[in-house]
Enzyme design. Sequence first.
Site, PDB file in Angstrom:
ATOM      1  N   ASP A   1      -4.811  36.194  43.650  1.00 20.78           N
ATOM      2  CA  ASP A   1      -3.907  36.722  44.681  1.00 20.78           C
ATOM      3  C   ASP A   1      -4.336  38.097  45.195  1.00 20.78           C
ATOM      4  O   ASP A   1      -5.241  38.729  44.642  1.00 20.78           O
ATOM      5  CB  ASP A   1      -2.471  36.785  44.136  1.00 20.78           C
ATOM      6  CG  ASP A   1      -2.390  37.351  42.724  1.00 20.78           C
ATOM      7  OD1 ASP A   1      -3.346  38.033  42.294  1.00 20.78           O
ATOM      8  OD2 ASP A   1      -1.372  37.118  42.048  1.00 20.78           O
TER       9      ASP A   1
ATOM     10  N   ASN B   1       9.328  36.985  35.157  1.00 21.27           N
ATOM     11  CA  ASN B   1      10.153  35.917  35.741  1.00 21.27           C
ATOM     12  C   ASN B   1       9.420  34.568  35.694  1.00 21.27           C
ATOM     13  O   ASN B   1       9.862  33.604  36.290  1.00 21.27           O
ATOM     14  CB  ASN B   1      10.541  36.271  37.185  1.00 21.27           C
ATOM     15  CG  ASN B   1       9.334  36.456  38.093  1.00 21.27           C
ATOM     16  OD1 ASN B   1       8.196  36.232  37.681  1.00 21.27           O
ATOM     17  ND2 ASN B   1       9.576  36.851  39.323  1.00 21.27           N
TER      18      ASN B   1
ATOM     19  N   HIS C   1       6.343  34.023  36.838  1.00 20.20           N
ATOM     20  CA  HIS C   1       5.383  33.748  37.921  1.00 20.20           C
ATOM     21  C   HIS C   1       3.964  33.644  37.377  1.00 20.20           C
ATOM     22  O   HIS C   1       3.621  34.261  36.374  1.00 20.20           O
ATOM     23  CB  HIS C   1       5.507  34.753  39.080  1.00 20.20           C
ATOM     24  CG  HIS C   1       4.965  36.117  38.828  1.00 20.20           C
ATOM     25  ND1 HIS C   1       5.370  37.220  39.554  1.00 20.20           N
ATOM     26  CD2 HIS C   1       4.047  36.588  37.950  1.00 20.20           C
ATOM     27  CE1 HIS C   1       4.709  38.281  39.138  1.00 20.20           C
ATOM     28  NE2 HIS C   1       3.908  37.929  38.172  1.00 20.20           N
TER      29      HIS C   1
ATOM     30  N   GLU D   1       6.288  32.851  42.808  1.00 20.17           N
ATOM     31  CA  GLU D   1       7.569  33.337  42.294  1.00 20.17           C
ATOM     32  C   GLU D   1       8.538  32.178  42.054  1.00 20.17           C
ATOM     33  O   GLU D   1       8.354  31.095  42.614  1.00 20.17           O
ATOM     34  CB  GLU D   1       8.179  34.298  43.330  1.00 20.17           C
ATOM     35  CG  GLU D   1       7.306  35.504  43.653  1.00 20.17           C
ATOM     36  CD  GLU D   1       7.380  36.597  42.595  1.00 20.17           C
ATOM     37  OE1 GLU D   1       7.459  36.274  41.387  1.00 20.17           O
ATOM     38  OE2 GLU D   1       7.343  37.775  42.959  1.00 20.17           O
TER      39      GLU D   1
HETATM   40  P1  PGA Z   1       0.851  42.185  33.663  1.00 21.34           P
HETATM   41  O1  PGA Z   1       1.217  41.190  34.846  1.00 21.34           O
HETATM   42  O2  PGA Z   1      -0.433  41.678  33.087  1.00 21.34           O
HETATM   43  O3  PGA Z   1       0.686  43.522  34.296  1.00 21.34           O
HETATM   44  O4  PGA Z   1       1.989  42.090  32.684  1.00 21.34           O
HETATM   45  C1  PGA Z   1       1.212  39.828  34.618  1.00 21.34           C
HETATM   46  C2  PGA Z   1       1.652  39.082  35.851  1.00 21.34           C
HETATM   47  O5  PGA Z   1       2.529  39.597  36.571  1.00 21.34           O
HETATM   48  O6  PGA Z   1       1.130  38.000  36.100  1.00 21.34           O
END
Ligand code: PGA
Length: 245
Positions: free
Chosen positions: A70, A139, A141, A146
């Site tokens: 992304d 959450n 994702h 999302e």
């Molecule tokens: P993080 O993010 O590695 O900073 O916890 C993970 C994500 O949002 O996929």
Amino acid sequence: MFHMKVIKAKTHKEAGYLAADEFEKVMEKKADCVIGLATGSTPLPFYDELIQREKNRALSFSSVRTVNLDEYVGLEAEDPQSYRYYMQKNLFDHISIKRENILIPNGLEKDKETLCRKYENQIEVWGGIDIQLLGIGHNGHIGFNEPDDFFAVSTHEVKLTEKTRKANQRFFKSPNDVPKSAITVGIGTIMSAKKIVMMAVGGDKAEIIKKAFCGPVTPKIPASILQFHPNVTLICDEAAYMGFY
Ligand code: PGA
């Protein structure tokens, strides 16, 4: 979760090491393999380990192709908050990968529909993703897919939830600077990867790990779809692993 392999690492660093082992196995077999990469704080020790292994000649990126999950909409590649910048600083600048073998969405592209179509097309031309690294959002994702009422199949633009914008705000000067949307590969793109390695570290990820892998498969928790993938390895540190208890 029943055909999923779960590995418990002692530390974040060890989780990165074990994830690098999975990628090394694929890269050993196929020098020009296609690897799917993720950003965030979780993969940092993994990237350090990959860099180290190429320095030690245990693996080579000279023919490897990479696909990122992304990118934020509206940030240029040189913006320190862009995922392109993150990838350059944390991996690409330190390995032998060729520029033309890097696929990451251009956050400034105006014609997003064409961008998304070309993105999917390039993955197909490269023969699909051999191994995909994933983190997991609080959450649920994966990439920037999302929670929603349905699973988005292919690469698309997504509006970021307030929860995600808040979680990522720590990287920006002010909350308003956090982009409102992103380009992300779809759930279908991720599920088409031949192998998936998810890293989850920290006690704050325990609850979502439980929901995603011990509960029902639902687009409200996008990562739960991985229960249907035949080749997933989940690497947790001890704190995230507590989600299974
Ligand atoms: P993080 O993010 O590695 O900073 O916890 C993970 C994500 O949002 O996929």
